[in-house]
Design a protein around this motif. Sequence first.
Motif, mmCIF file in Angstrom:
data_model
loop_
_atom_site.group_PDB
_atom_site.id
_atom_site.type_symbol
_atom_site.label_atom_id
_atom_site.label_comp_id
_atom_site.label_asym_id
_atom_site.label_seq_id
_atom_site.Cartn_x
_atom_site.Cartn_y
_atom_site.Cartn_z
ATOM 1 N N GLU A 35 -12.678 -33.166 92.242
ATOM 2 C CA GLU A 35 -13.709 -33.273 93.284
ATOM 3 C C GLU A 35 -15.028 -32.648 92.851
ATOM 4 O O GLU A 35 -16.103 -33.110 93.226
ATOM 5 C CB GLU A 35 -13.226 -32.598 94.575
ATOM 6 C CG GLU A 35 -12.102 -33.333 95.277
ATOM 7 C CD GLU A 35 -11.793 -32.739 96.643
ATOM 8 O OE1 GLU A 35 -12.578 -31.881 97.121
ATOM 9 O OE2 GLU A 35 -10.766 -33.117 97.236
ATOM 10 N N ASP A 36 -14.949 -31.563 92.062
ATOM 11 C CA ASP A 36 -16.153 -30.876 91.611
ATOM 12 C C ASP A 36 -15.730 -29.940 90.485
ATOM 13 O O ASP A 36 -14.535 -29.801 90.189
ATOM 14 C CB ASP A 36 -16.794 -30.075 92.754
ATOM 15 C CG ASP A 36 -18.286 -29.837 92.565
ATOM 16 O OD1 ASP A 36 -18.766 -29.990 91.415
ATOM 17 O OD2 ASP A 36 -18.975 -29.494 93.547
ATOM 18 N N PHE A 37 -16.674 -29.299 89.837
ATOM 19 C CA PHE A 37 -16.342 -28.365 88.755
ATOM 20 C C PHE A 37 -17.259 -27.151 88.845
ATOM 21 O O PHE A 37 -18.413 -27.247 89.278
ATOM 22 C CB PHE A 37 -16.477 -29.054 87.393
ATOM 23 C CG PHE A 37 -17.886 -29.475 87.054
ATOM 24 C CD1 PHE A 37 -18.682 -28.721 86.205
ATOM 25 C CD2 PHE A 37 -18.416 -30.640 87.588
ATOM 26 C CE1 PHE A 37 -19.978 -29.112 85.911
ATOM 27 C CE2 PHE A 37 -19.713 -31.045 87.292
ATOM 28 C CZ PHE A 37 -20.502 -30.277 86.451
ATOM 29 N N PHE A 38 -16.725 -25.997 88.417
ATOM 30 C CA PHE A 38 -17.468 -24.741 88.519
ATOM 31 C C PHE A 38 -17.189 -23.857 87.314
ATOM 32 O O PHE A 38 -16.092 -23.893 86.749
ATOM 33 C CB PHE A 38 -17.077 -23.981 89.793
ATOM 34 C CG PHE A 38 -17.323 -24.750 91.066
ATOM 35 C CD1 PHE A 38 -18.598 -24.826 91.610
ATOM 36 C CD2 PHE A 38 -16.279 -25.418 91.706
ATOM 37 C CE1 PHE A 38 -18.829 -25.535 92.778
ATOM 38 C CE2 PHE A 38 -16.498 -26.130 92.873
ATOM 39 C CZ PHE A 38 -17.776 -26.195 93.415
ATOM 40 N N PHE A 39 -18.183 -23.047 86.942
ATOM 41 C CA PHE A 39 -17.948 -22.025 85.920
ATOM 42 C C PHE A 39 -18.060 -20.631 86.532
ATOM 43 O O PHE A 39 -17.952 -19.635 85.836
ATOM 44 C CB PHE A 39 -18.914 -22.190 84.732
ATOM 45 C CG PHE A 39 -20.365 -22.262 85.124
ATOM 46 C CD1 PHE A 39 -21.124 -21.113 85.235
ATOM 47 C CD2 PHE A 39 -20.960 -23.482 85.383
ATOM 48 C CE1 PHE A 39 -22.452 -21.177 85.595
ATOM 49 C CE2 PHE A 39 -22.300 -23.558 85.747
ATOM 50 C CZ PHE A 39 -23.049 -22.396 85.855
ATOM 51 N N ASP A 40 -18.258 -20.579 87.857
ATOM 52 C CA ASP A 40 -18.231 -19.325 88.620
ATOM 53 C C ASP A 40 -17.006 -19.391 89.528
ATOM 54 O O ASP A 40 -16.935 -20.223 90.437
ATOM 55 C CB ASP A 40 -19.517 -19.198 89.450
ATOM 56 C CG ASP A 40 -19.593 -17.877 90.216
ATOM 57 O OD1 ASP A 40 -18.537 -17.240 90.412
ATOM 58 O OD2 ASP A 40 -20.701 -17.501 90.642
ATOM 59 N N SER A 41 -16.048 -18.531 89.280
ATOM 60 C CA SER A 41 -14.778 -18.583 90.013
ATOM 61 C C SER A 41 -14.969 -18.426 91.517
ATOM 62 O O SER A 41 -14.169 -18.935 92.312
ATOM 63 C CB SER A 41 -13.826 -17.498 89.495
ATOM 64 O OG SER A 41 -14.372 -16.208 89.712
ATOM 65 N N ARG A 42 -16.045 -17.756 91.934
ATOM 66 C CA ARG A 42 -16.281 -17.530 93.364
ATOM 67 C C ARG A 42 -16.568 -18.826 94.110
ATOM 68 O O ARG A 42 -16.398 -18.900 95.323
ATOM 69 C CB ARG A 42 -17.447 -16.547 93.544
ATOM 70 C CG ARG A 42 -17.165 -15.137 93.051
ATOM 71 C CD ARG A 42 -18.417 -14.292 92.989
ATOM 72 N NE ARG A 42 -19.384 -14.801 92.023
ATOM 73 C CZ ARG A 42 -20.509 -14.200 91.703
ATOM 74 N NH1 ARG A 42 -20.822 -13.044 92.267
ATOM 75 N NH2 ARG A 42 -21.330 -14.725 90.805
ATOM 76 N N THR B 251 -13.037 -24.265 94.862
ATOM 77 C CA THR B 251 -12.316 -24.675 96.072
ATOM 78 C C THR B 251 -11.181 -25.614 95.677
ATOM 79 O O THR B 251 -11.058 -25.992 94.506
ATOM 80 C CB THR B 251 -13.265 -25.392 97.055
ATOM 81 O OG1 THR B 251 -13.895 -26.490 96.370
ATOM 82 C CG2 THR B 251 -14.335 -24.447 97.589
ATOM 83 N N ALA B 252 -10.379 -25.997 96.638
ATOM 84 C CA ALA B 252 -9.224 -26.859 96.369
ATOM 85 C C ALA B 252 -9.675 -28.179 95.733
ATOM 86 O O ALA B 252 -10.675 -28.777 96.138
ATOM 87 C CB ALA B 252 -8.464 -27.130 97.665
ATOM 88 N N GLY B 253 -8.924 -28.612 94.723
ATOM 89 C CA GLY B 253 -9.186 -29.905 94.100
ATOM 90 C C GLY B 253 -10.271 -29.894 93.045
ATOM 91 O O GLY B 253 -10.731 -30.951 92.610
ATOM 92 N N THR B 254 -10.670 -28.699 92.606
ATOM 93 C CA THR B 254 -11.779 -28.624 91.651
ATOM 94 C C THR B 254 -11.316 -28.105 90.283
ATOM 95 O O THR B 254 -10.199 -27.626 90.111
ATOM 96 C CB THR B 254 -12.908 -27.711 92.174
ATOM 97 O OG1 THR B 254 -12.407 -26.376 92.352
ATOM 98 C CG2 THR B 254 -13.440 -28.224 93.503
ATOM 99 N N LEU B 255 -12.231 -28.208 89.315
ATOM 100 C CA LEU B 255 -11.987 -27.752 87.953
ATOM 101 C C LEU B 255 -12.732 -26.441 87.732
ATOM 102 O O LEU B 255 -13.893 -26.296 88.138
ATOM 103 C CB LEU B 255 -12.513 -28.808 86.962
ATOM 104 C CG LEU B 255 -12.711 -28.390 85.500
ATOM 105 C CD1 LEU B 255 -11.379 -28.090 84.827
ATOM 106 C CD2 LEU B 255 -13.471 -29.473 84.725
ATOM 107 N N PHE B 256 -12.070 -25.478 87.070
ATOM 108 C CA PHE B 256 -12.718 -24.219 86.699
ATOM 109 C C PHE B 256 -12.871 -24.174 85.184
ATOM 110 O O PHE B 256 -11.914 -24.437 84.437
ATOM 111 C CB PHE B 256 -11.914 -23.010 87.171
ATOM 112 C CG PHE B 256 -12.483 -21.693 86.707
ATOM 113 C CD1 PHE B 256 -13.766 -21.301 87.083
ATOM 114 C CD2 PHE B 256 -11.749 -20.843 85.875
ATOM 115 C CE1 PHE B 256 -14.308 -20.088 86.654
ATOM 116 C CE2 PHE B 256 -12.275 -19.632 85.446
ATOM 117 C CZ PHE B 256 -13.561 -19.255 85.834
ATOM 118 N N ILE B 257 -14.085 -23.849 84.714
ATOM 119 C CA ILE B 257 -14.363 -23.734 83.282
ATOM 120 C C ILE B 257 -14.625 -22.268 82.981
ATOM 121 O O ILE B 257 -15.594 -21.684 83.482
ATOM 122 C CB ILE B 257 -15.570 -24.604 82.880
ATOM 123 C CG1 ILE B 257 -15.278 -26.062 83.218
ATOM 124 C CG2 ILE B 257 -15.883 -24.460 81.397
ATOM 125 C CD1 ILE B 257 -16.497 -26.876 83.523
ATOM 126 N N ALA B 258 -13.765 -21.659 82.187
ATOM 127 C CA ALA B 258 -13.884 -20.236 81.858
ATOM 128 C C ALA B 258 -14.774 -20.075 80.628
ATOM 129 O O ALA B 258 -14.443 -20.544 79.543
ATOM 130 C CB ALA B 258 -12.505 -19.641 81.595
#
Length: 488
Positions: free
Chosen positions: A25-32, A35-42
């Motif tokens: 649904e979306d992607f983030f590199f800030d863990s804060r 949300t559900a269904g998203t990608l996290f990039i560390a």
Amino acid sequence: MPTLQDILYKAPIEEVRGNLSVEIEDFFFDSRAVTAGTLFIAQRGTQVDGHAFIGKAVEQGAVAVVCEEMPEELAENVTWVKVRNSGLALGHIAANFYGNPSEELSVVGITGTNGKTTTATLLFELFSELGRKSGLISTVLVQIGEDVLPATHTTPDAKAIQSLFRRMADAGCTHVFMEVSSHALHQYRVAGVDFTGAVFTNITHDHLDYHGTFRDYIAAKKMLFDGLPGSAFALTNTDDKNGAVMLQNTSARRLTYAINRMADFKGRLLENTFEGLQLEMDDQQAWFRLIGSFNAYNLLAVYGTAVELGEDKDEILLVLSRIEGVNGRFQTVKSPDQRRTAIVDYAHTPDALKNVLQTIRDIQSGGGRIITVVGCGGDRDKAKRPVMAEIAANLSDQVILTSDNPRTEDPNAILDDMEAGVPITAKRKVLRNADRRAAIQTACQLADEHDIVLVAGKGHETYQEIMGVRHPFDDRDILQETFKTLEH
């Protein structure tokens, strides 16, 4: 909705655990923000390592994680992707997620120590005047056609860049002109951008607090040119001794501009006054409203870029001759009675300060003095502080060392660093006042009718950052207020 596999195209993948068909649904590199269904990039940042927040991201509903190092325990129902470089992966993920919008645009990146903002802004204004709906990403602002957005960084993060490109393409823009900083290149923020061309302005010592050495700083700038496709153009200033270095490994069409050397786009400075510049380009003479020999280079870069993008040479010169200067770049502020003159400039590097002071000295007539107000930013390259003060002292008749954006540093400690560079013979003409408002007021009070007050370092900025808080502050407003007071 794209799948994980869709948005991983060109990312430097080393290992996959789980289902690549999961929808994102979306992607983030800030863990804060996860949300559900998203990608996290560390990502491994300069201050924080995003790998430490993988667990939190999974708890918040991340269905996939991209990282450089897999955790010892892998949560089920989460797809794990190990990559060689998270920053590089993020650039490609962002481009793919937004449908690779830069492929629908002619994107030109401008890099260098000085001149990026002026060159990008002039290109945007030129192409807008030529009837080409354009986008601008600069230190000062972001613009999509006539819509203006505030700028947060010289070059935004990869997600913000691709989101802006998508907005620009959807709004009908055909061209985008963007500043590309060395930080952005080193952090792969422009990975995934399909550049039509790149421009190099110049390079001098700056940001060594981040890059460590001048060699590494040059190498970061060079990344923009090394990554260009064969269909692009690479335009470089060969009057700068490192200009040719930018072209060494590029696949792009190699082009040069210069005033002192032979070049594809050759300029000749005929007249330099406080009203503007008379330049010869390609055997055509034109008058421009910008001031200073350094702007002759910016105008040449703009001219060369516009020609490479297919615009008519005569039309380019005609429109450029009508364009005013850029906010906070050699911007003149006059007293209401026109008897006092101040110049506000963003000069925050030794070379930029030297250029501005030399330009004022070259143009100035009537025997007036140059009174310079200058500071250095906190939490930044300390090596340039004594150099900046030395240049100001050598090229000015009176200097007031003051606060810039001290950030988390003690302003007086910064001034101590600067003052160490003042030659013994010049100490008598150097004052210091950590209160920037008071320093500007003092300079105006010291100035006579034929003197020039230069307020350097902040330019277009409308704030002063002190201990993490941005306080409203505009050099231009302070000058105007002070001039009004002095008349009464």
